[in-house]
Design a protein around this motif. Structure first.
Motif, PDB file in Angstrom:
ATOM      1  N   ARG A  10       0.785  -1.140   0.067  1.00  0.00           N
ATOM      2  CA  ARG A  10      -0.254  -0.098  -0.074  1.00  0.00           C
ATOM      3  C   ARG A  10       0.763   1.402  -0.013  1.00  0.00           C
ATOM      4  N   ARG A  11       1.798   0.968   0.813  1.00  0.00           N
ATOM      5  CA  ARG A  11       2.856   2.349   0.860  1.00  0.00           C
ATOM      6  C   ARG A  11       3.577   2.568  -0.434  1.00  0.00           C
ATOM      7  N   THR A  12       3.932   1.425  -1.082  1.00  0.00           N
ATOM      8  CA  THR A  12       4.405   1.649  -2.253  1.00  0.00           C
ATOM      9  C   THR A  12       3.747   2.284  -3.458  1.00  0.00           C
ATOM     10  N   ALA A  13       2.405   1.827  -3.563  1.00  0.00           N
ATOM     11  CA  ALA A  13       1.327   2.300  -4.190  1.00  0.00           C
ATOM     12  C   ALA A  13       1.229   3.639  -4.242  1.00  0.00           C
ATOM     13  N   LEU A  14       1.034   4.075  -2.762  1.00  0.00           N
ATOM     14  CA  LEU A  14       0.882   5.400  -2.435  1.00  0.00           C
ATOM     15  C   LEU A  14       2.004   6.240  -3.137  1.00  0.00           C
ATOM     16  N   ALA A  15       3.194   5.796  -2.918  1.00  0.00           N
ATOM     17  CA  ALA A  15       4.241   6.351  -3.236  1.00  0.00           C
ATOM     18  C   ALA A  15       4.493   6.853  -4.497  1.00  0.00           C
ATOM     19  N   ALA A  16       4.144   5.770  -5.424  1.00  0.00           N
ATOM     20  CA  ALA A  16       4.116   5.777  -7.038  1.00  0.00           C
ATOM     21  C   ALA A  16       3.132   7.004  -7.367  1.00  0.00           C
ATOM     22  N   VAL A  19       4.751  10.572  -7.897  1.00  0.00           N
ATOM     23  CA  VAL A  19       5.848  10.668  -8.767  1.00  0.00           C
ATOM     24  C   VAL A  19       5.356  11.943  -9.620  1.00  0.00           C
ATOM     25  N   VAL A  20       4.108  12.020 -10.341  1.00  0.00           N
ATOM     26  CA  VAL A  20       3.975  12.973 -11.220  1.00  0.00           C
ATOM     27  C   VAL A  20       3.363  14.186 -10.482  1.00  0.00           C
ATOM     28  N   GLY A  21       3.054  14.227  -9.396  1.00  0.00           N
ATOM     29  CA  GLY A  21       2.753  15.373  -8.366  1.00  0.00           C
ATOM     30  C   GLY A  21       1.098  15.480  -8.140  1.00  0.00           C
ATOM     31  N   LEU A  22       0.933  16.374  -7.213  1.00  0.00           N
ATOM     32  CA  LEU A  22      -0.308  16.764  -6.845  1.00  0.00           C
ATOM     33  C   LEU A  22      -1.322  17.298  -7.721  1.00  0.00           C
ATOM     34  N   SER A 228       0.993  10.298  -0.310  1.00  0.00           N
ATOM     35  CA  SER A 228       2.276  10.329  -0.352  1.00  0.00           C
ATOM     36  C   SER A 228       2.466  11.941  -0.593  1.00  0.00           C
ATOM     37  N   GLU A 229       3.701  12.472   0.064  1.00  0.00           N
ATOM     38  CA  GLU A 229       4.138  13.937  -0.279  1.00  0.00           C
ATOM     39  C   GLU A 229       4.648  14.023  -1.611  1.00  0.00           C
ATOM     40  N   SER A 230       4.518  15.476  -2.126  1.00  0.00           N
ATOM     41  CA  SER A 230       4.684  15.779  -3.249  1.00  0.00           C
ATOM     42  C   SER A 230       5.297  17.448  -3.443  1.00  0.00           C
ATOM     43  N   SER A 231       6.244  17.480  -4.188  1.00  0.00           N
ATOM     44  CA  SER A 231       6.900  18.907  -4.238  1.00  0.00           C
ATOM     45  C   SER A 231       5.896  19.880  -4.717  1.00  0.00           C
ATOM     46  N   ASP A 232       4.599  19.631  -5.236  1.00  0.00           N
ATOM     47  CA  ASP A 232       3.583  20.384  -5.477  1.00  0.00           C
ATOM     48  C   ASP A 232       2.572  20.706  -4.412  1.00  0.00           C
ATOM     49  N   GLU A 233       2.792  20.044  -2.834  1.00  0.00           N
ATOM     50  CA  GLU A 233       2.071  20.235  -2.105  1.00  0.00           C
ATOM     51  C   GLU A 233       1.752  21.759  -1.361  1.00  0.00           C
ATOM     52  N   TYR A 261       0.219  13.518   3.249  1.00  0.00           N
ATOM     53  CA  TYR A 261      -0.323  15.092   2.595  1.00  0.00           C
ATOM     54  C   TYR A 261      -1.688  14.768   2.865  1.00  0.00           C
ATOM     55  N   PRO A 262      -2.806  15.751   3.087  1.00  0.00           N
ATOM     56  CA  PRO A 262      -2.480  17.273   3.913  1.00  0.00           C
ATOM     57  C   PRO A 262      -1.836  17.008   5.248  1.00  0.00           C
ATOM     58  N   ALA A 263      -1.611  16.122   5.877  1.00  0.00           N
ATOM     59  CA  ALA A 263      -1.262  16.182   7.524  1.00  0.00           C
ATOM     60  C   ALA A 263      -0.029  16.865   7.723  1.00  0.00           C
ATOM     61  N   ALA A 264       0.762  16.994   6.470  1.00  0.00           N
ATOM     62  CA  ALA A 264       2.046  17.561   6.333  1.00  0.00           C
ATOM     63  C   ALA A 264       1.760  19.165   6.563  1.00  0.00           C
ATOM     64  N   SER A 265       0.696  19.737   5.919  1.00  0.00           N
ATOM     65  CA  SER A 265       0.502  20.973   6.099  1.00  0.00           C
ATOM     66  C   SER A 265       0.545  21.725   7.140  1.00  0.00           C
ATOM     67  N   PRO A 266       1.394  22.696   7.113  1.00  0.00           N
ATOM     68  CA  PRO A 266       1.650  23.679   8.463  1.00  0.00           C
ATOM     69  C   PRO A 266       0.297  24.289   8.893  1.00  0.00           C
ATOM     70  N   TYR A 267      -0.604  24.204   7.955  1.00  0.00           N
ATOM     71  CA  TYR A 267      -1.908  25.001   8.080  1.00  0.00           C
ATOM     72  C   TYR A 267      -3.169  23.980   8.767  1.00  0.00           C
ATOM     73  N   VAL A 268      -2.545  22.756   8.939  1.00  0.00           N
ATOM     74  CA  VAL A 268      -3.722  21.663   9.524  1.00  0.00           C
ATOM     75  C   VAL A 268      -3.143  21.247  10.827  1.00  0.00           C
TER      76      VAL A 268
END
Length: 425
Positions: A10-16, A19-22, A228-233, A261-268
Motif C-alpha cells: 500500500r505504501r509503495t502504491a501511494l508513493a508511486a 511521482v507525477v505530483g499533486l 504521499s507527499e509531493s513537491s507540489d503540495e 499529505y495534507p497532514a504535513a501542511s503547516p495549516y492543519v
C-alpha cells in the motif's frame, strides 16, 4: 472479490502516485472494492484483521481515506456505553468504543447542553453516501444522543459546490463517511454536522470541498484522507488549507512511520493515532502508540513543508507530523453504523477516527481566534494533554520521530485531549 495487499505494498502504491505530483486531476480512481488491504496483525493486546475502506489510488493527484474496518478477530467492546434510547438494541450487540468511552477517556463534558451548541463541524469526504443521514440517526439513537437531522437543522449535506448535485455513491467512502459522522456525534453530541462530498478523491476536488465548508461558515473541518507527499503540495496548501481562524484537522495516515499529505501542511492540525485501553488508573484509561506489522499511525519529518514557528522539536528541520492524537487502533476501535455496502454495526479504526474526534474537541473548546493558526494552540498548553510515552510505529533508528517518550514525539505529537484547554485559541 476483494484483493488483498500488504501494508508495504500500500505504501509503495501511494508513493508511486506522487511521482507525477499533486497537480494532476481528472483521472479515474479505483472503486473501493478494487484493491483494499486485508491484513491480520496484532494491535494492542488483541488480534484483529482489517480491510481498508477505500482503495489505494491508481493515479497521481488522488488521495485515499484512512478508515480501517475490522473484518475478524476480537476488538474491545465499549465498557461504558452510556445512556441509550428505550428502543435501542442491547449494548452487547455493539462492539467498539461508544460516546461515553470517548468522552470519558478524553475528559470531555460533551453531554452538557451548552457544550458545542451552535458550533458546526464539517466533514470532508469523497463520493456520496446515500444512507448518511439515516445511518447517523441509528447511531445516535443507539447511544441516546439528541437527534441530528436535516429537518431540525443539525445535519446538512452538500456537494463540493454547496449544492445538492451529489457525486456518485461509493461503498468504501460511505464507510468513511459513517465513521466521521459517528465520531463527531460521539465527541460533540450538540454540534451541528456539515457533510461536504467531493466529486472525486482528487486533491483538487477534496480541497475545493474544504474551501466550500469554510465558505458555508464551518470553523472546524476534518479531513480523514491522505497520500504521499509531493513537491507540489505547498501550492495545495495555499489553495485549500490556509484558512486563518479555522481549525482544520487531517489524519496522519495508517501505514506506519512515514508522512502523508495534507497532514504535513503547516495549516492543519496533524492527528496521529493511539491504542486506547480501559484500566484501573486514576484516569481510568491508558494509551500507547498505535503500531503493528506495517500498519499504524503515520509520523515523521516532512520532505517539503517548512517548519512552523510553533514547532520546536530539534530532530526535524521541516514540519513534523503529528501534532496531537486520539484513538485509532482498530483493535481498540470505535463502534460505527453503516448500511451502504455494509450490514449495520461495524468496528472501525485508523486515523480517520482520530481526526474527527480532534476536530470536535476544538469545537467544544470554542471558536478559534481570528487570523490564528489553531494547529499551534496545543503547543501553548501542553499540560492539558495526556502525554503518551510508550510504543512505536516503525523504524527510525529509535528516535522520537517514530518512538513515543516523555514530551513531544512524532506518532502521538503532544498527546491526547485531557479536556479542551489545549484547544482554546
Amino acid at each position: 472479490m476483494r484483493t488483498s495487499i500488504t501494508s508495504a505494498a500500500r505504501r509503495t502504491a501511494l508513493a508511486a502516485t506522487a511521482v507525477v505530483g499533486l497537480a494532476l486531476s481528472g483521472l479515474a480512481v479505483a472503486p473501493a472494492d478494487a484493491a483494499p488491504a486485508a491484513d491480520a496483525h496484532g494491535h494492542g493486546s488483541h488480534h484483529v484483521s482489517v480491510a481498508r475502506s477505500c482503495a489505494v489510488p491508481q493515479h497521481a493527484g488522488y488521495l485515499a481515506c484512512n478508515a480501517l474496518r475490522v473484518t475478524g478477530g476480537t476488538p474491545v467492546k465499549a465498557h461504558a456505553t452510556g445512556a441509550r434510547s428505550t428502543n435501542a438494541a442491547p449494548a452487547a450487540a455493539v462492539s467498539g468504543f461508544g460516546p461515553a468511552d470517548i468522552q470519558g477517556a478524553y475528559n470531555l463534558a460533551s453531554a452538557a447542553a451548552s457544550s458545542g451548541a451552535g458550533q458546526t463541524v464539517a466533514i470532508v469526504d469523497a463520493q456520496d453516501d446515500p444512507n448518511a443521514e439515516t445511518d447517523l440517526a441509528t447511531y445516535r439513537s443507539q447511544f441516546g444522543l439528541p437527534a441530528c437531522t436535516s429537518a431540525n437543522g443539525c445535519f446538512s449535506k452538500v456537494d463540493q459546490n454547496g449544492g445538492t448535485s451529489y457525486p456518485s455513491a461509493d461503498s468504501g467512502w460511505a464507510g468513511e463517511i459513517s465513521l466521521d459522522l459517528d465520531m463527531v456525534s460521539a465527541t460533540c453530541p450538540n454540534c451541528n454536522i456539515l457533510l461536504v462530498e467531493a466529486n472525486t478523491a482528487s486533491t483538487d476536488d477534496l480541497g475545493t470541498a474544504v474551501n466550500q465548508a469554510v465558505t458555508l461558515g464551518a470553523k472546524f473541518v476534518s479531513n480523514s484522507y491522505g497520500g504521499s507527499e509531493s513537491s507540489d503540495e505547498t501550492n495545495a496548501d495555499n489553495q485549500y488549507y490556509n484558512h486563518p481562524g479555522v481549525a482544520i484537522t487531517a489524519s496522519a495516515g495508517d501505514s506506519g512511520y512515514g508522512v502523508e499529505y495534507p497532514a504535513a501542511s503547516p495549516y492543519v492540525t496533524s492527528v496521529g493515532g493511539t491504542s486506547l485501553t480501559a484500566d484501573s488508573s486514576a484516569r481510568g484509561w491508558s494509551e500507547s502508540v498505535w503500531g503493528g506489522s506495517g500498519d499504524g499511525t503515520g509520523s515523521g519529518c516532512s520532505a517539503y513543508e517548512a517548519k512552523p514557528s510553533w514547532q520546536t522539536d530539534s530532530g526535524c528541520a521541516n514540519r513534523t507530523v503529528a501534532d496531537v492524537s486520539a484513538v485509532a487502533d482498530p483493535a481498540t476501535g470505535v463502534a460505527v453504523y453503516d448500511t451502504y455496502g455494509a450490514s449495520g454495526w461495524q468496528v472501525y479504526g485508523g486515523t480517520s477516527a482520530s481526526s474527527p474526534i480532534i476536530a470536535s474537541v476544538y469545537a467544544l473548546a470554542g471558536n478559534p481566534g481570528a487570523n490564528t493558526t489553531p494547529a499551534s494552540d496545543p503547543y501553548a498548553n501542553t499540560s492539558a494533554l495526556n502525554d503518551v510515552t510508550s510504543g512505536t510505529n516503525g523504524d527510525c533508528g529509535g528516535t522520537y520521530l517514530c518512538t513515543a517518550g516523555p514530551g513531544y514525539d512524532g506518532p502521538t505529537g503532544l498527546g491526547t485531549p485531557n479536556g479542551t484547554a489545549a484547544f482554546v485559541g
